[in-house]
Design a protein around this motif. Structure first.
Motif, mmCIF file in Angstrom:
data_model
loop_
_atom_site.group_PDB
_atom_site.id
_atom_site.type_symbol
_atom_site.label_atom_id
_atom_site.label_comp_id
_atom_site.label_asym_id
_atom_site.label_seq_id
_atom_site.Cartn_x
_atom_site.Cartn_y
_atom_site.Cartn_z
ATOM 1 N N GLU A 10 21.087 58.938 -29.958
ATOM 2 C CA GLU A 10 19.960 59.850 -29.179
ATOM 3 C C GLU A 10 20.054 58.011 -27.617
ATOM 4 O O GLU A 10 19.148 58.122 -27.013
ATOM 5 N N ALA A 11 21.257 57.956 -27.837
ATOM 6 C CA ALA A 11 21.348 56.370 -26.926
ATOM 7 C C ALA A 11 21.545 56.934 -25.381
ATOM 8 O O ALA A 11 22.159 57.862 -25.002
ATOM 9 N N LEU A 12 21.537 56.008 -24.783
ATOM 10 C CA LEU A 12 22.112 55.685 -23.109
ATOM 11 C C LEU A 12 23.233 56.455 -22.434
ATOM 12 O O LEU A 12 24.014 55.517 -23.779
ATOM 13 N N VAL A 13 24.498 57.396 -21.898
ATOM 14 C CA VAL A 13 25.527 57.033 -22.153
ATOM 15 C C VAL A 13 25.943 55.967 -21.724
ATOM 16 O O VAL A 13 27.407 55.377 -22.170
ATOM 17 N N PHE A 14 25.498 55.564 -19.833
ATOM 18 C CA PHE A 14 25.845 53.459 -20.013
ATOM 19 C C PHE A 14 25.302 53.773 -19.478
ATOM 20 O O PHE A 14 24.598 53.152 -19.126
ATOM 21 N N SER A 15 25.697 52.550 -20.927
ATOM 22 C CA SER A 15 24.350 51.192 -20.993
ATOM 23 C C SER A 15 25.212 50.385 -22.230
ATOM 24 O O SER A 15 25.708 50.763 -22.846
ATOM 25 N N ILE A 16 24.950 49.135 -22.022
ATOM 26 C CA ILE A 16 25.384 47.946 -22.040
ATOM 27 C C ILE A 16 24.714 48.022 -23.848
ATOM 28 O O ILE A 16 25.810 47.939 -24.880
ATOM 29 N N LYS A 17 23.182 48.359 -23.774
ATOM 30 C CA LYS A 17 22.624 48.222 -25.233
ATOM 31 C C LYS A 17 22.374 49.947 -25.788
ATOM 32 O O LYS A 17 21.989 49.468 -26.790
ATOM 33 N N GLY A 18 22.365 50.696 -24.790
ATOM 34 C CA GLY A 18 21.952 51.938 -25.353
ATOM 35 C C GLY A 18 20.882 52.320 -25.037
ATOM 36 O O GLY A 18 20.232 53.383 -24.979
ATOM 37 N N THR A 19 19.228 50.962 -24.724
ATOM 38 C CA THR A 19 18.523 50.963 -24.250
ATOM 39 C C THR A 19 18.243 51.166 -23.011
ATOM 40 O O THR A 19 17.229 51.396 -21.979
ATOM 41 N N LYS A 20 18.748 50.555 -22.023
ATOM 42 C CA LYS A 20 18.415 49.999 -20.433
ATOM 43 C C LYS A 20 19.386 50.813 -19.482
ATOM 44 O O LYS A 20 20.378 50.569 -19.728
ATOM 45 N N PRO A 21 19.379 51.450 -18.677
ATOM 46 C CA PRO A 21 19.157 51.963 -17.544
ATOM 47 C C PRO A 21 20.605 51.160 -16.999
ATOM 48 O O PRO A 21 20.039 49.785 -16.576
ATOM 49 N N LEU A 22 21.021 51.191 -16.415
ATOM 50 C CA LEU A 22 21.980 50.034 -15.432
ATOM 51 C C LEU A 22 21.033 50.349 -14.387
ATOM 52 O O LEU A 22 20.500 51.972 -13.511
ATOM 53 N N SER A 23 20.990 49.890 -12.889
ATOM 54 C CA SER A 23 20.130 49.693 -12.154
ATOM 55 C C SER A 23 21.768 50.051 -10.737
ATOM 56 O O SER A 23 22.666 50.555 -11.523
ATOM 57 N N ASP A 24 20.632 50.810 -9.751
ATOM 58 C CA ASP A 24 21.145 51.398 -8.997
ATOM 59 C C ASP A 24 22.109 50.333 -8.190
ATOM 60 O O ASP A 24 22.740 50.874 -7.972
ATOM 61 N N MET A 25 21.523 49.337 -8.264
ATOM 62 C CA MET A 25 22.147 48.277 -7.565
ATOM 63 C C MET A 25 23.882 47.626 -7.935
ATOM 64 O O MET A 25 24.157 47.090 -7.823
ATOM 65 N N THR A 26 23.439 48.214 -9.300
ATOM 66 C CA THR A 26 24.637 47.205 -9.958
ATOM 67 C C THR A 26 25.721 48.372 -9.652
ATOM 68 O O THR A 26 26.735 48.034 -9.781
ATOM 69 N N LEU A 27 25.326 49.635 -9.331
ATOM 70 C CA LEU A 27 26.454 51.023 -9.236
ATOM 71 C C LEU A 27 27.231 50.287 -8.001
ATOM 72 O O LEU A 27 28.449 50.548 -8.089
ATOM 73 N N SER A 28 26.227 49.991 -7.118
ATOM 74 C CA SER A 28 26.641 49.187 -5.694
ATOM 75 C C SER A 28 27.241 48.210 -5.148
ATOM 76 O O SER A 28 28.163 48.453 -4.348
ATOM 77 N N GLN A 29 27.131 47.456 -6.180
ATOM 78 C CA GLN A 29 27.746 46.074 -5.954
ATOM 79 C C GLN A 29 29.135 46.452 -6.579
ATOM 80 O O GLN A 29 30.480 45.876 -6.272
ATOM 81 N N ALA A 30 28.943 47.167 -7.454
ATOM 82 C CA ALA A 30 30.489 47.937 -8.518
ATOM 83 C C ALA A 30 31.748 48.006 -7.190
ATOM 84 O O ALA A 30 32.639 47.733 -7.071
ATOM 85 N N LEU A 31 30.809 48.908 -5.892
ATOM 86 C CA LEU A 31 31.831 49.843 -5.494
ATOM 87 C C LEU A 31 31.900 48.354 -4.308
ATOM 88 O O LEU A 31 33.263 48.791 -3.846
ATOM 89 N N ARG A 32 31.083 47.708 -3.845
ATOM 90 C CA ARG A 32 31.062 46.981 -2.428
ATOM 91 C C ARG A 32 32.275 46.189 -2.502
ATOM 92 O O ARG A 32 33.126 45.319 -2.293
ATOM 93 N N LYS A 33 32.451 45.549 -4.171
ATOM 94 C CA LYS A 33 33.365 44.691 -4.573
ATOM 95 C C LYS A 33 34.965 45.119 -4.619
ATOM 96 O O LYS A 33 36.297 44.832 -4.415
ATOM 97 N N MET A 34 35.098 46.772 -4.597
ATOM 98 C CA MET A 34 36.564 46.809 -4.773
ATOM 99 C C MET A 34 36.685 47.412 -3.170
ATOM 100 O O MET A 34 37.743 48.313 -3.012
ATOM 101 N N ILE A 35 36.063 48.080 -2.102
ATOM 102 C CA ILE A 35 36.193 48.256 -1.529
ATOM 103 C C ILE A 35 35.543 47.239 -0.274
ATOM 104 O O ILE A 35 34.434 46.626 -0.296
ATOM 105 N N THR A 36 36.309 47.998 0.724
ATOM 106 C CA THR A 36 36.060 46.860 2.231
ATOM 107 C C THR A 36 34.897 48.115 3.721
ATOM 108 O O THR A 36 34.020 47.074 4.335
ATOM 109 N N ASP A 37 34.975 48.958 3.249
ATOM 110 C CA ASP A 37 34.578 50.226 4.353
ATOM 111 C C ASP A 37 32.658 50.225 4.056
ATOM 112 O O ASP A 37 32.267 49.216 2.834
ATOM 113 N N LYS A 38 32.033 50.974 4.440
ATOM 114 C CA LYS A 38 30.615 50.962 4.177
ATOM 115 C C LYS A 38 30.223 51.940 3.707
ATOM 116 O O LYS A 38 29.104 52.889 3.471
ATOM 117 N N ALA A 39 31.195 52.530 2.609
ATOM 118 C CA ALA A 39 31.009 53.462 1.882
ATOM 119 C C ALA A 39 29.756 53.327 0.706
ATOM 120 O O ALA A 39 29.731 52.374 -0.089
#
Length: 412
Positions: A294-323
């Motif tokens: 019943e857990a979340l698919v993308f979660s460290i412990k299966g109960t707390k979802p990732l934050s939107d900011m976490t995905l945005s930060q991961a994207l910024r670390k990998m690219i230099t444009d404004k995508a």
């Protein structure tokens, strides 16, 4: 007389409720509850405040009342000292902004739908508590709020405006609880921030020709839940909140279908996503490592979802444009328009867009599921390899052939 119990205290209505031996629970018309000891001293009736139930339990109030009664009876406690104790006991203890916000949330959440209940506190935890959460709630003014919102005001305008409304609600709640002396107006906050010129602005998107190289980077970089969530988001052209909130009961790996319930969709309409083989393969890896069925698919412990900011930060670390993360939906749309002959209606349905014309929507009842499966498979094939020149006019039939010859397939 049986006196009060913890349950009776929690459900007490406005008025005065007696526990016995002079100990009273006073409930204001606004619901604020406090303890009072009523005694006779030298022919006078005196009331001594023992504090709010927020800070003084029933057991503590009884203990304090017993001590105070004994002091007065033995004449040990001078009136001046009693007065000082009364003043100290009735002094309001001002919580921090974070404490006040959580109390406000607990008081109001029962009247909200599930989506608001999930997002309300999370937005403050992600963006506001790290900046002003430790400040006393009575010290929060327009300048403090402006400085807290400034870093996100232009970056996530819709969210920042909702956060401003939630901060206002917290401060209004604090005033009712007597943690702030005056009612609060934050109308001047926006005067100290840049103008959000276009509230319906498009999200910056990575050019679709650059997305395959980015996906390859996600694959070769060290595996993390965040990178895998981002890759799944690109495969499915889904919204960030849909991916972050995905749970295993929504996934059918055998049929390669992701069924998102209406309450998690922006338009409140249930949506089925046909999963390409690459997405299924990624999910199988996480299925084997799941915390529960019943857990979340993308979660460290299966109960707390990732934050939107976490995905945005991961994207910024990998690219230099404004995508942006949301911009990958635009990348998918541009690819479908320029590199395939799939009808626009199919791509729109893949994005779960609603038909704006009510008459047209009434007649267009199909969800194009089979065609969408071909489209999503063609998209994943494009992401996993160079896009040859002949693919610029990819047809529905060619996409179907690609499904049969695709080298990527679910494992496990």
């Amino acid at each position: 007389m049986t006196g009060l119990t913890a349950l009776k205290v929690s459900k007490a209505r406005p008025g005065v409720h007696c526990d016995g031996k002079g100990l009273l629970l006073k409930v204001s018309p606004h619901g604020a509850k406090s303890w009072v000891l009523r005694v006779q001293h030298q022919g006078r009736r005196r009331d001594f405040g023992l504090g709010s139930i927020d800070w003084v339990s029933l057991a503590d109030a009884r203990a304090s009342a017993a001590t105070l009664r004994a002091d007065i009876k033995r004449g040990i406690e001078p009136i001046q000292r009693i007065t000082q104790r009364e003043q100290a006991a009735t002094r309001v203890i001002v919580p921090t902004f974070e404490q006040a916000a959580r109390r406000c949330y607990d008081a109001l959440k029962e009247g909200w739908d599930d989506k608001r209940r999930k997002n309300w506190l999370t937005s403050l935890e992600n963006h506001i508590f790290p900046r002003i959460g430790n400040k006393p709630v009575d010290s929060i003014d327009s300048a403090v709020v402006r400085d807290a919102l400034a870093p996100i005001w232009l970056e996530i305008p819709d969210t920042s405006r909702r956060i401003l409304q939630r901060i206002t609600a917290v401060l209004d709640f604090a005033h009712i609880q007597k943690w702030r002396e005056a009612e609060t107006s934050l109308r001047t906050v926006t005067k100290g921030l840049p103008r959000q010129t276009d509230r319906s602005r498009h999200f910056d998107a990575m050019p679709f020709d650059d997305v395959p190289a980015f996906v390859r980077r996600l694959i070769v970089e060290p595996t993390t839940i965040t990178r895998d969530a981002l890759r799944f988001l690109i495969y499915t052209a889904a919204r960030s909140n849909e991916v972050r909130g995905a749970i295993w009961p929504e996934i059918d790996l055998e049929k390669a279908i992701w069924s998102i319930p209406a309450e998690r969709m922006k338009a409140r309409v249930a949506h089925q996503v046909p999963l390409p083989p690459q997405a299924v393969e990624l999910l199988r890896v996480h299925w084997r490592a799941r915390r529960s069925d019943e857990a979340l698919v993308f979660s460290i412990k299966g109960t707390k979802p990732l934050s939107d900011m976490t995905l945005s930060q991961a994207l910024r670390k990998m690219i230099t444009d404004k995508a942006t993360v949301h911009g990958f939906r635009s990348s998918f749309t541009d690819w479908a328009s320029e590199r395939t002959n799939f009808p626009k209606e199919v791509a729109d349905k893949a994005l779960a867009h609603q038909v704006p014309d009510k008459v047209e929507a009434a007649y267009r009842r199909t969800v194009f599921f089979d065609k969408r499966r071909k489209l999503m498979t063609a998209w994943a094939k494009f992401l996993h390899g160079p896009a040859p020149e002949r693919d610029r006019s990819l047809s529905v039939d060619e996409a179907s052939a690609n499904m049969d010859t695709s080298s990527s397939s679910p494992t496990g």
